[in-house]
Scaffold this active site. Structure first.
Site, PDB file in Angstrom:
ATOM      1  N   ASP A   7       0.495  -1.152   0.181  1.00 24.60           N
ATOM      2  CA  ASP A   7       0.265   0.174  -0.221  1.00 24.60           C
ATOM      3  C   ASP A   7       0.816   1.111  -0.041  1.00 24.60           C
ATOM      4  O   ASP A   7       1.781   1.599   0.621  1.00 24.60           O
ATOM      5  CB  ASP A   7      -1.007   0.302   1.360  1.00 24.60           C
ATOM      6  CG  ASP A   7      -1.656   0.969   1.297  1.00 24.60           C
ATOM      7  OD1 ASP A   7      -2.615   1.411  -0.312  1.00 24.60           O
ATOM      8  OD2 ASP A   7      -1.938   2.223   2.106  1.00 24.60           O
ATOM      9  N   GLU A   9       0.456   5.795   0.374  1.00 23.23           N
ATOM     10  CA  GLU A   9       0.036   6.702   0.322  1.00 23.23           C
ATOM     11  C   GLU A   9       0.740   7.696   0.036  1.00 23.23           C
ATOM     12  O   GLU A   9       1.973   7.917  -0.472  1.00 23.23           O
ATOM     13  CB  GLU A   9      -0.043   7.102   1.685  1.00 23.23           C
ATOM     14  CG  GLU A   9      -0.333   6.612   2.497  1.00 23.23           C
ATOM     15  CD  GLU A   9      -1.941   6.684   2.413  1.00 23.23           C
ATOM     16  OE1 GLU A   9      -2.442   7.033   2.419  1.00 23.23           O
ATOM     17  OE2 GLU A   9      -2.621   4.859   2.599  1.00 23.23           O
ATOM     18  N   HIS A  57      -4.732  10.990   5.414  1.00 32.80           N
ATOM     19  CA  HIS A  57      -3.428  10.266   5.966  1.00 32.80           C
ATOM     20  C   HIS A  57      -2.372  11.486   6.682  1.00 32.80           C
ATOM     21  O   HIS A  57      -1.943  10.828   8.084  1.00 32.80           O
ATOM     22  CB  HIS A  57      -2.507   9.995   4.899  1.00 32.80           C
ATOM     23  CG  HIS A  57      -1.550  10.891   4.199  1.00 32.80           C
ATOM     24  ND1 HIS A  57      -1.064  12.231   4.850  1.00 32.80           N
ATOM     25  CD2 HIS A  57      -0.950  11.253   2.758  1.00 32.80           C
ATOM     26  CE1 HIS A  57      -0.478  13.058   3.756  1.00 32.80           C
ATOM     27  NE2 HIS A  57      -0.543  12.009   2.419  1.00 32.80           N
ATOM     28  N   HIS A 150      -5.987   6.598   7.142  1.00 37.75           N
ATOM     29  CA  HIS A 150      -5.235   5.298   5.984  1.00 37.75           C
ATOM     30  C   HIS A 150      -3.267   5.674   6.778  1.00 37.75           C
ATOM     31  O   HIS A 150      -3.023   6.780   5.982  1.00 37.75           O
ATOM     32  CB  HIS A 150      -5.260   6.471   4.705  1.00 37.75           C
ATOM     33  CG  HIS A 150      -6.551   6.561   4.302  1.00 37.75           C
ATOM     34  ND1 HIS A 150      -6.875   5.858   3.273  1.00 37.75           N
ATOM     35  CD2 HIS A 150      -7.913   6.197   5.069  1.00 37.75           C
ATOM     36  CE1 HIS A 150      -8.922   5.556   2.592  1.00 37.75           C
ATOM     37  NE2 HIS A 150      -9.118   5.857   4.412  1.00 37.75           N
ATOM     38  N   ASP A 155      -3.288  -0.473   7.016  1.00 40.09           N
ATOM     39  CA  ASP A 155      -3.787  -1.099   5.406  1.00 40.09           C
ATOM     40  C   ASP A 155      -3.662  -2.355   5.128  1.00 40.09           C
ATOM     41  O   ASP A 155      -4.291  -2.830   4.715  1.00 40.09           O
ATOM     42  CB  ASP A 155      -4.183   0.415   4.470  1.00 40.09           C
ATOM     43  CG  ASP A 155      -4.684   1.379   4.699  1.00 40.09           C
ATOM     44  OD1 ASP A 155      -6.178   1.138   6.171  1.00 40.09           O
ATOM     45  OD2 ASP A 155      -4.405   2.619   3.979  1.00 40.09           O
TER      46      ASP A 155
END
Length: 203
Positions: A7, A9, A57, A150, A155
Site C-alpha cells: 500500500d 500514501e 493520511h 489511512h 491498511d
C-alpha cells in the site's frame, strides 16, 4: 509461495498533476500467513501535500521534509518485492505512482503480470456492492477501528485479512513439506492434522 501486501500514501491522486509517494508499506505473506518481514518508509515527496491528501493520511509537509527520498530506498524496496506476487487494493493507483517514481530514476517499471488487484477480485465476487477496504472489512467482520486515518502498514494488515477471505481461504494452510521430522501414518486415526473445532449452539 511468497506474496507481498502493498500500500502507498501520496500527496494527491494523479501522477499527471505531479503528485508523489509519501509512504510505502509492505507485509510479506508465505502460504497466506504473514511472516516477520516488512518494508516500511516515509518519503520526502519534494513537493507540498494537497489538502485532500492531508485529510486522508495526516502527513504534514514539515514531517515529510525530514524523511528520506525515494532514491534512498529504491534498491531496498525492489529487493524486498523481487520475485514475489504483489497484492494491492486498487492496483492501478499504487502502480501508477510507484512506476512514476521508478521512471524518474530510470528504473524498470513493475510488471502488471505479478500483481493481484483485490479491488477487481471483490468486484467480481460482489457485483454492485461496495468494495472499498472499509466496506470489505465490514462484510468480513474484520476490526478496522484503528483505521482512523489511512496509513500504509495498517491498511496492509487489514488487506491481508480481506485477501484471505476473498480467496475463501478462511484458515491459512499448514505446510509440513519442509519439516523432515514430521512423519504421518496415513492408515491410523491420527491422519487428521488440523480441523476446526465444532461449537454447538446453546439453547
Amino acid at each position: 509461495m511468497k506474496e507481498v501486501i502493498l500500500d502507498t500514501e501520496t500527496t494527491g491522486l494523479f501522477v499527471r498533476d505531479g503528485h508523489r509517494i509519501v509512504e510505502i508499506g509492505c507485509i510479506e505473506l508465505e502460504d497466506l500467513v504473514p511472516t516477520k518481514n516488512q518494508f516500511h518508509c516515509y518519503l520526502n515527496p519534494e513537493r507540498k501535500v494537497s489538502e485532500k491528501a492531508l485529510e486522508v493520511h495526516g502527513y504534514t509537509d514539515e514531517f515529510l521534509s525530514t524523511q528520506k527520498k525515494f532514491s534512498d530506498v529504491v534498491e531496498e524496496f525492489l529487493s524486498f518485492i523481487e520475485n514475489k506476487t504483489l497484492i494491492i487494493h486498487n492496483a492501478e493507483f499504487d502502480l501508477s505512482h510507484l512506476n512514476n517514481e521508478l521512471a524518474l530514476l530510470g528504473k524498470k517499471k513493475i510488471n502488471n503480470e505479478n500483481v493481484v488487484d483485490t479491488l477487481a477480485l471483490a468486484r467480481d465476487k460482489f457485483p454492485g456492492s461496495p468494495t472499498s477496504l472499509d466496506a470489505l472489512c465490514k462484510r468480513y467482520r474484520i476490526d478496522n477501528s484503528k483505521r482512523t486515518q489511512h496509513t500504509a502498514l495498517i491498511d496492509c494488515d487489514l488487506l491481508s485479512k480481506v485477501y484471505i477471505n476473498l480467496l475463501d481461504q478462511k484458515e491459512p494452510k499448514l505446510n509440513f513439506q519442509n519439516q523432515d521430522n514430521v512423519k504421518l501414518n496415513m492408515n491410523s486415526n491420527e491422519d487428521k492434522i488440523y480441523c476446526k473445532k465444532i461449537i454447538k449452539p446453546t439453547d
